[in-house]
Design a protein around this motif. Structure first.
Motif, PDB file in Angstrom:
ATOM      1  N   SER A 186      58.275  29.851 -59.452  1.00  0.00           N
ATOM      2  CA  SER A 186      56.803  29.240 -59.509  1.00  0.00           C
ATOM      3  C   SER A 186      56.124  29.731 -60.599  1.00  0.00           C
ATOM      4  O   SER A 186      55.467  29.024 -61.418  1.00  0.00           O
ATOM      5  CB  SER A 186      56.204  29.462 -58.226  1.00  0.00           C
ATOM      6  OG  SER A 186      54.895  29.076 -58.205  1.00  0.00           O
ATOM      7  N   THR A 194      54.926  28.000 -64.104  1.00  0.00           N
ATOM      8  CA  THR A 194      53.637  28.022 -64.485  1.00  0.00           C
ATOM      9  C   THR A 194      53.364  28.614 -65.807  1.00  0.00           C
ATOM     10  O   THR A 194      52.720  28.080 -66.646  1.00  0.00           O
ATOM     11  CB  THR A 194      52.827  28.843 -63.520  1.00  0.00           C
ATOM     12  OG1 THR A 194      52.879  28.243 -62.182  1.00  0.00           O
ATOM     13  CG2 THR A 194      51.285  28.972 -63.771  1.00  0.00           C
ATOM     14  N   SER A 198      54.568  25.944 -68.357  1.00  0.00           N
ATOM     15  CA  SER A 198      53.512  24.889 -68.455  1.00  0.00           C
ATOM     16  C   SER A 198      52.464  25.345 -69.048  1.00  0.00           C
ATOM     17  O   SER A 198      52.087  24.493 -70.021  1.00  0.00           O
ATOM     18  CB  SER A 198      53.025  24.629 -66.851  1.00  0.00           C
ATOM     19  OG  SER A 198      52.239  25.442 -66.498  1.00  0.00           O
ATOM     20  N   GLN A 199      52.154  26.664 -69.185  1.00  0.00           N
ATOM     21  CA  GLN A 199      50.945  27.035 -69.976  1.00  0.00           C
ATOM     22  C   GLN A 199      51.284  26.948 -71.404  1.00  0.00           C
ATOM     23  O   GLN A 199      50.465  26.566 -72.229  1.00  0.00           O
ATOM     24  CB  GLN A 199      50.308  28.495 -69.547  1.00  0.00           C
ATOM     25  CG  GLN A 199      49.716  28.398 -68.251  1.00  0.00           C
ATOM     26  CD  GLN A 199      48.617  27.626 -68.214  1.00  0.00           C
ATOM     27  OE1 GLN A 199      47.639  27.462 -68.857  1.00  0.00           O
ATOM     28  NE2 GLN A 199      48.390  26.619 -67.314  1.00  0.00           N
ATOM     29  N   PHE A 219      51.543  19.799 -67.037  1.00  0.00           N
ATOM     30  CA  PHE A 219      50.955  19.556 -65.826  1.00  0.00           C
ATOM     31  C   PHE A 219      52.101  19.068 -64.890  1.00  0.00           C
ATOM     32  O   PHE A 219      51.910  19.409 -63.796  1.00  0.00           O
ATOM     33  CB  PHE A 219      49.908  18.556 -66.040  1.00  0.00           C
ATOM     34  CG  PHE A 219      48.602  18.811 -66.457  1.00  0.00           C
ATOM     35  CD1 PHE A 219      47.945  19.873 -65.799  1.00  0.00           C
ATOM     36  CD2 PHE A 219      47.954  18.654 -67.813  1.00  0.00           C
ATOM     37  CE1 PHE A 219      46.617  20.383 -66.254  1.00  0.00           C
ATOM     38  CE2 PHE A 219      46.853  19.015 -68.230  1.00  0.00           C
ATOM     39  CZ  PHE A 219      46.242  20.009 -67.404  1.00  0.00           C
ATOM     40  N   ILE A 235      53.490  22.465 -63.408  1.00  0.00           N
ATOM     41  CA  ILE A 235      52.502  22.889 -62.721  1.00  0.00           C
ATOM     42  C   ILE A 235      52.515  22.319 -61.366  1.00  0.00           C
ATOM     43  O   ILE A 235      52.343  23.026 -60.293  1.00  0.00           O
ATOM     44  CB  ILE A 235      50.875  22.992 -63.213  1.00  0.00           C
ATOM     45  CG1 ILE A 235      50.724  23.653 -64.271  1.00  0.00           C
ATOM     46  CG2 ILE A 235      49.999  23.222 -62.138  1.00  0.00           C
ATOM     47  CD1 ILE A 235      49.448  23.632 -64.924  1.00  0.00           C
ATOM     48  N   ALA A 265      55.421  23.635 -59.505  1.00  0.00           N
ATOM     49  CA  ALA A 265      55.187  24.986 -59.147  1.00  0.00           C
ATOM     50  C   ALA A 265      54.154  25.144 -57.814  1.00  0.00           C
ATOM     51  O   ALA A 265      54.519  26.223 -57.027  1.00  0.00           O
ATOM     52  CB  ALA A 265      54.673  25.788 -60.091  1.00  0.00           C
ATOM     53  N   VAL A 266      53.409  24.179 -57.653  1.00  0.00           N
ATOM     54  CA  VAL A 266      52.428  24.608 -56.651  1.00  0.00           C
ATOM     55  C   VAL A 266      53.134  24.457 -55.375  1.00  0.00           C
ATOM     56  O   VAL A 266      52.913  25.779 -54.324  1.00  0.00           O
ATOM     57  CB  VAL A 266      51.173  23.524 -56.770  1.00  0.00           C
ATOM     58  CG1 VAL A 266      50.554  23.535 -55.373  1.00  0.00           C
ATOM     59  CG2 VAL A 266      50.223  23.975 -57.995  1.00  0.00           C
TER      60      VAL A 266
END
Length: 118
Positions: free
Chosen positions: A11, A15, A18-19, A56, A59, A62-63
């Motif tokens: 995760s 993330t 993704s950033q 996105f 993300i 990952a959530v």
């Protein structure tokens, strides 16, 4: 506990990637706030930029993993694992965004990581 740690690492990695993707997309788009009269046009570029969209999506993947981590681990164990993201960020930033790794950055990440381990 092993599965939860593995989910946490995946995760956090997703993330971090993704950033980096969103950062790359925003460099391609440019500023969204100035000049103010171009705000909506620039936001249209943001929401159609493939790297921003991809970030996105990662993300969103990952959530649910992170939610499972929080269901399985005490917060005092789960949340400090997020510091692994500093290491991932340093490496991904250097490899894909051509950001420099300075001795100060290395020292900062090392101090944070050692602090979490303690």
């Amino acid at each position: 506990m092993g599965i939860a740690i593995g989910l946490a690492v995946v995760s956090i990695l997703l993330t971090t990637i993704s950033q980096a993707m969103i950062r790359h997309g925003m460099v391609r788009v440019g500023s969204v706030l100035f000049p103010l009269d171009k705000f909506f046009g620039s936001m249209r570029e943001v929401v159609t930029e493939p790297f921003v969209i991809g970030g996105f999506v990662l993300i969103a993947l990952a959530v649910p993993m992170w939610l499972e981590v929080l269901a399985r681990l005490p917060l005092s164990i789960a949340y400090p694992l997020v510091s692994i993201g500093f290491i991932f960020t340093l490496v991904i930033g250097a490899l894909f965004l051509k950001e420099s790794i300075t001795p100060m950055k290395l020292a900062g990440v090392a101090i944070i990581f050692v602090g979490v381990l303690a």
